[in-house]
Each structure stands twice: as structure tokens, then as C-alpha cells.
Design an enzyme around this catalytic site. Sequence first.
Site, PDB file in Angstrom:
ATOM      1  N   ARG A 107       2.162   6.687 -13.381  1.00 52.23           N
ATOM      2  CA  ARG A 107       1.881   5.404 -12.802  1.00 52.23           C
ATOM      3  C   ARG A 107       1.484   4.530 -13.802  1.00 52.23           C
ATOM      4  O   ARG A 107       0.274   4.601 -14.438  1.00 52.23           O
ATOM      5  CB  ARG A 107       0.617   5.604 -11.632  1.00 52.23           C
ATOM      6  N   HIS A 134       8.299   0.432  -7.302  1.00 54.79           N
ATOM      7  CA  HIS A 134       7.514   1.273  -6.593  1.00 54.79           C
ATOM      8  C   HIS A 134       8.158   2.390  -5.632  1.00 54.79           C
ATOM      9  O   HIS A 134       8.162   2.220  -4.157  1.00 54.79           O
ATOM     10  CB  HIS A 134       6.351   0.795  -5.839  1.00 54.79           C
ATOM     11  N   GLN A 137       6.727   4.629  -2.726  1.00 55.59           N
ATOM     12  CA  GLN A 137       6.307   3.908  -1.632  1.00 55.59           C
ATOM     13  C   GLN A 137       7.155   3.541  -0.401  1.00 55.59           C
ATOM     14  O   GLN A 137       7.233   3.872   0.659  1.00 55.59           O
ATOM     15  CB  GLN A 137       5.580   2.575  -2.043  1.00 55.59           C
ATOM     16  N   ASP A 225       2.872  -7.487   1.135  1.00 56.70           N
ATOM     17  CA  ASP A 225       2.211  -6.751   0.167  1.00 56.70           C
ATOM     18  C   ASP A 225       1.073  -7.834  -0.380  1.00 56.70           C
ATOM     19  O   ASP A 225       1.289  -9.112   0.038  1.00 56.70           O
ATOM     20  CB  ASP A 225       3.032  -6.576  -1.068  1.00 56.70           C
ATOM     21  N   CYS A 266       2.082  -1.867   2.424  1.00 55.84           N
ATOM     22  CA  CYS A 266       1.914  -0.520   1.477  1.00 55.84           C
ATOM     23  C   CYS A 266       0.421  -0.299   1.197  1.00 55.84           C
ATOM     24  O   CYS A 266       0.237   0.629   0.738  1.00 55.84           O
ATOM     25  CB  CYS A 266       2.940  -0.555   0.168  1.00 55.84           C
ATOM     26  N   ARG A 294       3.130   8.773   2.587  1.00 55.91           N
ATOM     27  CA  ARG A 294       3.391   8.807   1.057  1.00 55.91           C
ATOM     28  C   ARG A 294       3.335  10.717   0.669  1.00 55.91           C
ATOM     29  O   ARG A 294       3.797  10.918  -0.204  1.00 55.91           O
ATOM     30  CB  ARG A 294       2.214   8.345   0.340  1.00 55.91           C
TER      31      ARG A 294
END
Length: 308
Positions: A107, A134, A137, A225, A266, A294
Amino acid sequence: MKHFLDIHKTTRGELRAMIDQARRMKDARDGRPKGMADDETPLAGRMVALIFEKPSTRTRVSFDVGIRQMGGQTMVLSGKEMQLGHGESIADTARVLSRYVDLIMLRTFEEATLLEMAEHATVPVVNGLTDASHPCQIMADIVTYEEHRGAIAGRRFVWSGDGNNVCSSWLHAAGQFGFDLTFTGPETLDPDPGAVAFARSRGSNVTIERDPVRAADGADAIVTDTWVSMHDPESARERRHNQLRPYQVDARMMAAGKPDALFMHCLPAHRNEEATSEVMDGPQSVIFDESENRLHAQKAIVRWCLGV
């Protein structure tokens, strides 16, 4: 070597297999305690390095728990511990880690860091997030949508707000899974043209509508988001808020969608900024299912990478 670097870099068939396996693995747990190992332990004897240049809650915990449930072990490393590219080169770090572990999850900030890690690693590398995308996700989000509403193909999603890295992965997914996406947000924060072009090249109808209520008309799901990243400078925050206030997901916007439209985010969320608490806690919200999924989606991704 199977790296999971981006949704648009993996075939449709492989993505579908991962989604279906995530659903099977979730169903097989049948409500057992979260810390309990699966009946199958395909990662027994395997070691996974989890590297975080960017801090995280969901990514860290879901990968850590998922690897342990499958019988593997994890080594969690922070950016400060690693100093990727500042001491030892990223390429040499990849070569060294490959001698110790069976898979690397990274990450990070720059997509180039991820790509260099994958180029030189001799074990699979998984994209846990970059500034460009991402994918883990969105794989979890597709699991979530399909467990609530069935097949995602042919549906219409609305992305409201900033055309950021998560939005890019939604566009990649639109192209790969066969759904349409409408972006609503200020022109200054339009989504990545390359992601838009990819979705359109695969037959998805991608449109831009500046009026958020009109954009939401007849939508199957409305997605948003956070408006600001944890690393955005303070000077950028007020400017972002001023630009994005008209695109807050509220009851009026949800009412414009289909009666069974889902609300997705998310997380982490700034309540009553990008979405009202009324929407986040309402009956159409599946935000905590997304967080749980996830775990299951990433377990399927790791198994695909390792071929187990």
C-alpha cells in the site's frame, strides 16, 4: 507469476473466478468466529509481507485476518521501517523480500513504486492501494453488490464527488464486468481520462453529468468517497469542500435512484460531508458489508496469486 496490480490488467475470467470464490469462502464460514481458521488452510506454511507506506485500518486488518484464517502468517512493515527507495532501492528490496516471503502486499503512494516492486519480485505482488487505483476495494464492492442485488452486468452506477483513485478502479471494473457508470462532480476533479477510455473501449457507457440529482435518476447504486485524502495539505481542504458540497449524497439524491438503489462508500467517511448520516445509516446503505467483504475478496485474490 500472477501479480494483482489492477483490475484492468487482469482478465475478465480471472476476475469473475475471484469474485465467485470470495462468495463461496464467505458462505463456507457460516457465521463462525472471525479468528477461527478456515476448514481449508491453503496458506499453511506461507508467509506474507504486508507493507504500508500509507497508514490503513481496513486494508491492514482484513489482509492480516484473512491470511491467518487461511493458515498463513503475516509480517506487517511500515513505510518508516522500510524507507522504500530512500536507502535500498525498491528493486533490491523486492529481490530481498522474495527470498523471505511468499507474497507481498504493498500500500503505497506512487504507482511506479508498485510496478517496480512487481517487476523485480520473484513472488506475487498485490496492490493494496496507490494514488492511481484501489482494486482490492472495488473487488469487495462487487462482491457486496452481487450478494444484495444479483449480477452486476448491465447495471448503472453513479460516482459522486472526486474522480480519484477509487473512481478509476470503478471505471476499470465497469469495463471488465459490463456495467455503466455516470460521473457527477466538478470539472476540475473529473476522472482519469485513461480509465474512462478503458471502460468505453470495453463497451461500457460512461457519461458525465454535472447535476447530481439528474445523474442519479434511475441508478442501481450511488457511490462516493472522502473528499480529501489524509495526506492532502490543509490549504487544499477548504477548496475541495467548496467544490464538492453540491455533490454530497443526501436523501434527495438517493430518492432519484431506483427504489432499491444501494449506497456505497469504501470508508473511512467524514459524516455529513460527502454523504449525510441519514444516508450512511439508512436502509439502502451497505457500507459495512463492503468493509467486511474486503476480507473475503482479498482472500480470493491471494489464493489466485498463489495458485492454491
